[in-house]
Design a protein around this motif. Structure first.
Motif, PDB file in Angstrom:
ATOM      1  N   LEU A  63      -0.735   4.972 -11.427  1.00 18.58           N
ATOM      2  CA  LEU A  63       0.600   5.044 -10.759  1.00 18.58           C
ATOM      3  C   LEU A  63       0.314   5.254  -9.353  1.00 18.58           C
ATOM      4  O   LEU A  63       1.125   4.719  -8.460  1.00 18.58           O
ATOM      5  CB  LEU A  63       1.135   6.260 -11.378  1.00 18.58           C
ATOM      6  CG  LEU A  63       1.846   6.056 -12.709  1.00 18.58           C
ATOM      7  CD1 LEU A  63       2.589   7.169 -13.339  1.00 18.58           C
ATOM      8  CD2 LEU A  63       3.058   4.884 -12.827  1.00 18.58           C
ATOM      9  N   SER A  64      -0.677   5.948  -9.108  1.00 20.06           N
ATOM     10  CA  SER A  64      -0.758   6.354  -7.530  1.00 20.06           C
ATOM     11  C   SER A  64      -1.094   5.016  -6.776  1.00 20.06           C
ATOM     12  O   SER A  64      -0.774   4.857  -5.594  1.00 20.06           O
ATOM     13  CB  SER A  64      -1.921   7.335  -7.472  1.00 20.06           C
ATOM     14  OG  SER A  64      -1.632   8.593  -8.176  1.00 20.06           O
ATOM     15  N   PHE A  65      -2.090   4.183  -7.366  1.00 20.69           N
ATOM     16  CA  PHE A  65      -2.348   2.974  -6.687  1.00 20.69           C
ATOM     17  C   PHE A  65      -1.298   1.962  -6.528  1.00 20.69           C
ATOM     18  O   PHE A  65      -1.449   1.560  -5.324  1.00 20.69           O
ATOM     19  CB  PHE A  65      -3.483   2.241  -7.673  1.00 20.69           C
ATOM     20  CG  PHE A  65      -4.110   0.874  -7.196  1.00 20.69           C
ATOM     21  CD1 PHE A  65      -5.416   0.894  -6.495  1.00 20.69           C
ATOM     22  CD2 PHE A  65      -3.338  -0.341  -7.172  1.00 20.69           C
ATOM     23  CE1 PHE A  65      -5.674  -0.266  -5.930  1.00 20.69           C
ATOM     24  CE2 PHE A  65      -3.806  -1.471  -6.894  1.00 20.69           C
ATOM     25  CZ  PHE A  65      -5.244  -1.183  -6.243  1.00 20.69           C
ATOM     26  N   LEU A  66      -0.320   2.022  -7.312  1.00 17.97           N
ATOM     27  CA  LEU A  66       0.852   1.346  -7.438  1.00 17.97           C
ATOM     28  C   LEU A  66       2.089   1.931  -6.147  1.00 17.97           C
ATOM     29  O   LEU A  66       2.432   1.080  -5.603  1.00 17.97           O
ATOM     30  CB  LEU A  66       1.565   0.924  -8.592  1.00 17.97           C
ATOM     31  CG  LEU A  66       0.633   0.256  -9.670  1.00 17.97           C
ATOM     32  CD1 LEU A  66       1.343  -0.052 -10.890  1.00 17.97           C
ATOM     33  CD2 LEU A  66       0.377  -1.112  -9.238  1.00 17.97           C
ATOM     34  N   LEU A  67       2.042   3.126  -6.306  1.00 20.03           N
ATOM     35  CA  LEU A  67       3.060   3.585  -5.561  1.00 20.03           C
ATOM     36  C   LEU A  67       2.518   4.006  -3.933  1.00 20.03           C
ATOM     37  O   LEU A  67       3.391   4.272  -3.212  1.00 20.03           O
ATOM     38  CB  LEU A  67       3.555   5.063  -6.049  1.00 20.03           C
ATOM     39  CG  LEU A  67       4.276   5.093  -7.670  1.00 20.03           C
ATOM     40  CD1 LEU A  67       4.215   6.454  -8.096  1.00 20.03           C
ATOM     41  CD2 LEU A  67       5.459   4.196  -7.387  1.00 20.03           C
ATOM     42  N   PHE A  68       1.273   3.933  -3.714  1.00 17.64           N
ATOM     43  CA  PHE A  68       0.802   4.379  -2.400  1.00 17.64           C
ATOM     44  C   PHE A  68       1.481   3.412  -1.458  1.00 17.64           C
ATOM     45  O   PHE A  68       1.570   3.826  -0.191  1.00 17.64           O
ATOM     46  CB  PHE A  68      -0.654   4.096  -2.411  1.00 17.64           C
ATOM     47  CG  PHE A  68      -1.321   4.976  -1.362  1.00 17.64           C
ATOM     48  CD1 PHE A  68      -1.412   6.136  -1.224  1.00 17.64           C
ATOM     49  CD2 PHE A  68      -1.668   4.092  -0.269  1.00 17.64           C
ATOM     50  CE1 PHE A  68      -1.896   6.865  -0.077  1.00 17.64           C
ATOM     51  CE2 PHE A  68      -2.105   4.812   0.889  1.00 17.64           C
ATOM     52  CZ  PHE A  68      -2.263   6.182   1.028  1.00 17.64           C
ATOM     53  N   ASP A  69       1.745   2.063  -1.740  1.00 20.93           N
ATOM     54  CA  ASP A  69       2.351   0.945  -0.826  1.00 20.93           C
ATOM     55  C   ASP A  69       3.636   1.797  -0.333  1.00 20.93           C
ATOM     56  O   ASP A  69       3.865   1.626   0.886  1.00 20.93           O
ATOM     57  CB  ASP A  69       2.575  -0.160  -1.544  1.00 20.93           C
ATOM     58  CG  ASP A  69       2.905  -1.126  -0.551  1.00 20.93           C
ATOM     59  OD1 ASP A  69       2.558  -1.070   0.650  1.00 20.93           O
ATOM     60  OD2 ASP A  69       3.185  -2.416  -0.966  1.00 20.93           O
ATOM     61  N   TYR A  70       4.461   2.171  -1.170  1.00 17.73           N
ATOM     62  CA  TYR A  70       5.548   2.601  -0.502  1.00 17.73           C
ATOM     63  C   TYR A  70       5.555   4.045   0.074  1.00 17.73           C
ATOM     64  O   TYR A  70       6.348   4.504   1.062  1.00 17.73           O
ATOM     65  CB  TYR A  70       6.654   2.902  -1.954  1.00 17.73           C
ATOM     66  CG  TYR A  70       6.914   1.696  -2.698  1.00 17.73           C
ATOM     67  CD1 TYR A  70       7.825   0.677  -2.398  1.00 17.73           C
ATOM     68  CD2 TYR A  70       6.257   1.620  -3.987  1.00 17.73           C
ATOM     69  CE1 TYR A  70       7.869  -0.220  -3.138  1.00 17.73           C
ATOM     70  CE2 TYR A  70       6.100   0.447  -4.870  1.00 17.73           C
ATOM     71  CZ  TYR A  70       7.099  -0.532  -4.336  1.00 17.73           C
ATOM     72  OH  TYR A  70       7.303  -1.833  -5.109  1.00 17.73           O
ATOM     73  N   VAL A  71       4.690   4.945  -0.315  1.00 15.78           N
ATOM     74  CA  VAL A  71       4.314   6.240   0.247  1.00 15.78           C
ATOM     75  C   VAL A  71       4.131   5.703   1.589  1.00 15.78           C
ATOM     76  O   VAL A  71       4.236   6.839   2.673  1.00 15.78           O
ATOM     77  CB  VAL A  71       3.414   6.903  -0.506  1.00 15.78           C
ATOM     78  CG1 VAL A  71       2.865   8.365   0.212  1.00 15.78           C
ATOM     79  CG2 VAL A  71       3.828   7.397  -1.809  1.00 15.78           C
ATOM     80  N   LEU A  72       3.026   5.163   1.952  1.00 20.05           N
ATOM     81  CA  LEU A  72       2.435   4.877   3.368  1.00 20.05           C
ATOM     82  C   LEU A  72       3.841   4.245   4.164  1.00 20.05           C
ATOM     83  O   LEU A  72       3.730   4.593   5.439  1.00 20.05           O
ATOM     84  CB  LEU A  72       1.247   3.634   3.276  1.00 20.05           C
ATOM     85  CG  LEU A  72       0.310   3.892   4.330  1.00 20.05           C
ATOM     86  CD1 LEU A  72      -0.358   5.162   4.436  1.00 20.05           C
ATOM     87  CD2 LEU A  72      -0.704   3.040   4.376  1.00 20.05           C
ATOM     88  N   ASP A  73       4.611   3.450   3.581  1.00 25.13           N
ATOM     89  CA  ASP A  73       5.621   3.063   4.542  1.00 25.13           C
ATOM     90  C   ASP A  73       6.488   3.987   5.080  1.00 25.13           C
ATOM     91  O   ASP A  73       7.047   4.086   6.201  1.00 25.13           O
ATOM     92  CB  ASP A  73       6.748   2.017   3.824  1.00 25.13           C
ATOM     93  CG  ASP A  73       6.153   0.483   3.564  1.00 25.13           C
ATOM     94  OD1 ASP A  73       5.261   0.159   4.552  1.00 25.13           O
ATOM     95  OD2 ASP A  73       6.478  -0.103   2.709  1.00 25.13           O
ATOM     96  N   GLU A  74       6.848   5.224   4.020  1.00 24.96           N
ATOM     97  CA  GLU A  74       7.496   6.479   4.565  1.00 24.96           C
ATOM     98  C   GLU A  74       6.841   6.954   5.730  1.00 24.96           C
ATOM     99  O   GLU A  74       7.606   7.629   6.514  1.00 24.96           O
ATOM    100  CB  GLU A  74       7.822   7.407   3.385  1.00 24.96           C
ATOM    101  CG  GLU A  74       8.647   6.594   2.261  1.00 24.96           C
ATOM    102  CD  GLU A  74      10.053   6.102   2.488  1.00 24.96           C
ATOM    103  OE1 GLU A  74      10.640   7.121   3.475  1.00 24.96           O
ATOM    104  OE2 GLU A  74      10.476   5.129   2.503  1.00 24.96           O
TER     105      GLU A  74
END
Length: 221
Positions: free
Chosen positions: A210-221
C-alpha cells in the motif's frame, strides 16, 4: 530499482557523516531503559520474563518514531523534496529506498538497545535468538513501511512532531501485539513458528504494498 538503491546509499552515507538520527535514537532508547530500571528496581526473574517483551517494544517504537520523524528532514532543505519528486521512474522506488535505510538504522538501534536492556535487567537474549531476530525483522518491515509513508505525509506540516506519532502508533497496534506475543515465546526458549510470524508478515506485506502504491500521491501533495 536504481533510484531505491541510490537513495538507500545516500541516506546511509549521510547518516554515517552526521550520525544525528542514530545518536538521537540510541540515546533516547538507553534513557528509556534506564527509566524502566528505576521504575522496576527489584523485579523477580519471572516478573522480568513477563514484562521484558512489552518494555522492549515500547522502547523500540518510541525510538522508531524519532528516526522516522527525521526520514525526510534533509529533503526539506533547498526544496530537495521537489528534486526528489522529479527522479525518473516510479516514485514508489523512492519510498522503498527511504524505508530500507530506515529499516537498517532502526534495526541497529534495536540491537544496541537489546544489549543494554539485557545488561540492566539480567535477561539472557541468547535464548531464542533466531526467533527474536525474525520477529524484529518482520515487525520492522511494517513499522518502516507505514512510518515512511506517514513521515512523507507529515513532513511539510507545521505540527509534524505531533502528527507523526498520532497517526503512526494506532496503525502499529496489531504489529506490536503480534511482536510482543512472539518475543514472549522466543525469550521463554520456545520455537517461533510460522503461526507467530504470519501476522507480522501479512501486515508488513500489506503496509509495504500500500505504501509503495500510495507514495506517488503523497509526494505530489
Amino acid at each position: 530499482m536504481n533510484v531505491a538503491l541510490a537513495l538507500l546509499w545516500k541516506d546511509l552515507v549521510t547518516e554515517w557523516r552526521s550520525r544525528d538520527r542514530i545518536v538521537a535514537m540510541t540515546v533516547f532508547s538507553f534513557l528509556v531503559v534506564i527509566v524502566f530500571q528505576f521504575a522496576f528496581p527489584e523485579m523477580e526473574e519471572d516478573e522480568i520474563a513477563r514484562l521484558a517483551p512489552g518494555l522492549l517494544w515500547v522502547t523500540y517504537v518510541f525510538a522508531a518514531v524519532i528516526g522516522l520523524g527525521r526520514t525526510f528532514a534533509t529533503e526539506l532543505e533547498n526544496e530537495a523534496m521537489t528534486a526528489l519528486a522529479l527522479a525518473p521512474g516510479t516514485r514508489g522506488w523512492i519510498f522503498l529506498g527511504k524505508a530500507a535505510a530506515t529499516w537498517i538504522l532502526i534495526t541497529l538501534v534495536q540491537v544496541l538497545t537489546a544489549l543494554v536492556f539485557a545488561l540492566f535487567f539480567r535477561v539472557d537474549l541468547s535464548v531464542g535468538l533466531g526467533g527474536s531476530a525474525a520477529i524484529v525483522a518482520c515487525a520492522n518491515m511494517a513499522i518502516c513501511s507505514v512510518g515512511t509513508l506517514l513521515s512523507a505525509m507529515s513532513v511539510r506540516s507545521r505540527f509534524r512532531e505531533v502528527l507523526l506519532p498520532v497517526l503512526l502508533i494506532p496503525t502499529l497496534i496489531p504489529v506490536l501485539a503480534a511482536a510482543v506475543r512472539g518475543t514472549t515465546v522466543s525469550l521463554a526458549g520456545d520455537p517461533v513458528g510460522l503461526g507467530l510470524l504470519q501476522p507480522l508478515i501479512v501486515i508488513g506485506g500489506i503496509y509495504l504494498v500500500l505504501s509503495f502504491l500510495l507514495f506517488d500521491y503523497v509526494l505530489d501533495e
